[in-house]
Design a protein around this motif. Structure first.
Motif, mmCIF file in Angstrom:
data_model
loop_
_atom_site.group_PDB
_atom_site.id
_atom_site.type_symbol
_atom_site.label_atom_id
_atom_site.label_comp_id
_atom_site.label_asym_id
_atom_site.label_seq_id
_atom_site.Cartn_x
_atom_site.Cartn_y
_atom_site.Cartn_z
ATOM 1 N N GLU A 295 0.629 -1.208 -0.033
ATOM 2 C CA GLU A 295 0.074 0.069 0.132
ATOM 3 C C GLU A 295 0.792 1.246 -0.027
ATOM 4 O OE1 GLU A 295 -0.187 -1.912 4.298
ATOM 5 O OE2 GLU A 295 -0.252 -2.601 1.939
ATOM 6 N N ALA A 296 1.990 1.187 0.585
ATOM 7 C CA ALA A 296 2.962 2.397 0.618
ATOM 8 C C ALA A 296 3.526 2.576 -0.699
ATOM 9 C CB ALA A 296 4.084 2.256 1.583
ATOM 10 N N ALA A 299 0.687 4.106 -2.968
ATOM 11 C CA ALA A 299 0.420 5.613 -2.556
ATOM 12 C C ALA A 299 1.237 6.433 -3.224
ATOM 13 C CB ALA A 299 0.323 5.909 -0.967
ATOM 14 N N LYS A 300 2.730 5.914 -3.311
ATOM 15 C CA LYS A 300 3.740 6.865 -3.821
ATOM 16 C C LYS A 300 3.774 6.808 -5.409
ATOM 17 C CE LYS A 300 8.731 8.104 -3.404
ATOM 18 N NZ LYS A 300 9.976 7.870 -2.798
ATOM 19 N N ARG A 302 1.113 6.666 -7.044
ATOM 20 C CA ARG A 302 -0.166 7.419 -7.513
ATOM 21 C C ARG A 302 0.133 8.904 -7.476
ATOM 22 N NH1 ARG A 302 -4.893 4.077 -4.042
ATOM 23 N NH2 ARG A 302 -5.526 2.824 -5.699
ATOM 24 N N ALA A 303 1.139 9.245 -6.444
ATOM 25 C CA ALA A 303 1.733 10.491 -6.491
ATOM 26 C C ALA A 303 2.536 10.873 -7.511
ATOM 27 C CB ALA A 303 2.423 10.915 -5.065
ATOM 28 N N SER A 335 -3.949 -1.986 -9.494
ATOM 29 C CA SER A 335 -4.243 -0.609 -8.809
ATOM 30 C C SER A 335 -4.251 0.448 -9.894
ATOM 31 C CB SER A 335 -3.641 -0.345 -7.793
ATOM 32 O OG SER A 335 -3.783 -1.152 -6.624
#
Length: 337
Positions: A295-296, A299-300, A302-303, A335
Motif C-alpha cells: 500500500e505504501a 500511494a507513492k 499514485r503521487a 491498482s
C-alpha cells in the motif's frame, strides 16, 4: 501507468530471460537492462531471447550511450530486433557512466549525445543520416520505429531531453525532484516548439515490498537498496563539480547528500552491499526508492502518476527479486490498470 523491470545482465542469461518472462506474466510491459559491456554480459544478445520468450514486452537498455558502439551499429541492432519481433524495442540513452569509465573513457558530451539521438533514431526508422560526415541509410528497413528515451539529471541534460527525446528517464523516485525535473523537460520542449505531453516520462528506482512497516523490515529494505543512492551519487557529483554545491541550476535536495562521498568502486556498481554507498543516509534511500508494504508503493506511485509519470521501472537488484515481481503483479499493478 505502465510498469517496467530493470535488471543487470549477470550470467546466466537464462535467469535474466526467466525473470523477464515472470515480469510479463505479472503485468510488466517493459524489460530494461543495464548496458556496460565490461561489468555485465552483452544485453542486445539477451534482448533477442527476451523478445522470443515474451509476447508483448518491449525491451531496451537503461541506458546505452553514444560511445560504446558506433551509431549505425546501434541503429541496425535495434532495427534487426524490431524486424524479427515487431517494433518492440526502446532506446534508452545517456552520456555513459559505468560503460565509459570502466573502459577508461570519459562520458560523452551532451552535444555528441544530442547528435546521436537524432542519427540513431533516423537510421533505425529507415531514414538517411550523416555519420562522421558520411550520409548513410540502412536499405533493408521497412516500417521501422525506435522511440529514443534520454536519461538526465542536470539542467542542460534536461533541456536536451525536452528538445530531442521521445521519452525522459529519471533514475530516482523523489517526489519533489521528479516534479522539478519533469517541469524542466516540458518547458524545454515548449521552447523547442514540441508538444510536451508527447514526451513519455519514465521514473526508475529500486522497489522493495515488505510484509509490514516494522522498523526491522524497513531497515532491511533500506540496506538492500542503499546502493542506488551511490549510483545516483556518481551523476550528482558530476553536477556539483560543474555547478557548485549551492546553485540555482540544481536543487540542494539533490546535491546535499554527496558531501561525504569518497570516490566510487565500479566493481560493486548497482549491487547490494556496495561499500561505495556507505555515505547514503536512510532519508535518501526512502526518498529515492519505494519501500514498505504494497500500500505504501501504491500511494507513492499514485503521487508520481499525478506528477505526470507514465511508467515506473523497478530496479530489481536485491534479495527479493521474484517476490517483488510477484507482489507488484498481485497487489500493485492491478491498482493502475
Amino acid at each position: 501507468m505502465d510498469f517496467g523491470l530493470v535488471l543487470q545482465t549477470d550470467p546466466p542469461a537464462s535467469q535474466v530471460v526467466s525473470l523477464m518472462k515472470r515480469a510479463e506474466r505479472n503485468g510488466f510491459r517493459y524489460g530494461w537492462t543495464f548496458d556496460s559491456a565490461v561489468l555485465w554480459q552483452e544485453p542486445f544478445v539477451i534482448y533477442s531471447q527476451i523478445l522470443a520468450n515474451t509476447q508483448r514486452m518491449h525491451v531496451g537498455p537503461m541506458v546505452t550511450n553514444p560511445g560504446t558502439r558506433t551509431w549505425e551499429v546501434t541503429a541496425s541492432t535495434f532495427a534487426t530486433l524490431n524486424d524479427m519481433y515487431g517494433n518492440r524495442t526502446v532506446c534508452g540513452i545517456g552520456r555513459g557512466d559505468s560503460a565509459m569509465r570502466v573502459a577508461g573513457r570519459a562520458p560523452n558530451t551532451l552535444a555528441r549525445l544530442g547528435e546521436a539521438i537524432d542519427v540513431i533514431r533516423d537510421l533505425a526508422e529507415g531514414r538517411e543520416a550523416v555519420v562522421d560526415g558520411n550520409p548513410i541509410k540502412i536499405p533493408w528497413i521497412r516500417d521501422g520505429r525506435l522511440p529514443v528515451w534520454m536519461a538526465a539529471y542536470g539542467p542542460k541534460a534536461l533541456a536536451l531531453a525536452g528538445q530531442k527525446a521521445d521519452g525522459f528517464i529519471l533514475q530516482l523516485a523523489d517526489l519533489y525532484l521528479t516534479e522539478w525535473m519533469i517541469k524542466a523537460v516540458r518547458q524545454a520542449a515548449v521552447e523547442a516548439g514540441r508538444d510536451p505531453a508527447a514526451i513519455t516520462i519514465c521514473v526508475a528506482a529500486p522497489a522493495y515490498v515488505t510484509a509490514d512497516d516494522s522498523a526491522q523490515a524497513l531497515a532491511h529494505a533500506r540496506d538492500q537498496c542503499r546502493w542506488f543512492g551511490g549510483m545516483v551519487g556518481n551523476h550528482v557529483a558530476d553536477l556539483v563539480s560543474r555547478y557548485g554545491e549551492h546553485s540555482s541550476m540544481v536543487p540542494d535536495e539533490l546535491t546535499e547528500y554527496v558531501k561525504s562521498r569518497q570516490g566510487y568502486d565500479y566493481s560493486h556498481h548497482g549491487r547490494t552491499g556496495n561499500p561505495s554507498a556507505d555515505f547514503v543516509p536512510d532519508e535518501i534511500v526512502d526518498r529515492f526508492c519505494l519501500l514498505g508494504p504494497a500500500e505504501a508503493h501504491i500511494a507513492k506511485l499514485r503521487a508520481l502518476r499525478d506528477l505526470g509519470v507514465d511508467q515506473f521501472a523497478v530496479y530489481d537488484m536485491h534479495d527479493a527479486r521474484e517476490a517483488t515481481i510477484d507482489a507488484y503483479g498481485s497487489e500493485v499493478i492491478p491498482s493502475f490498470s
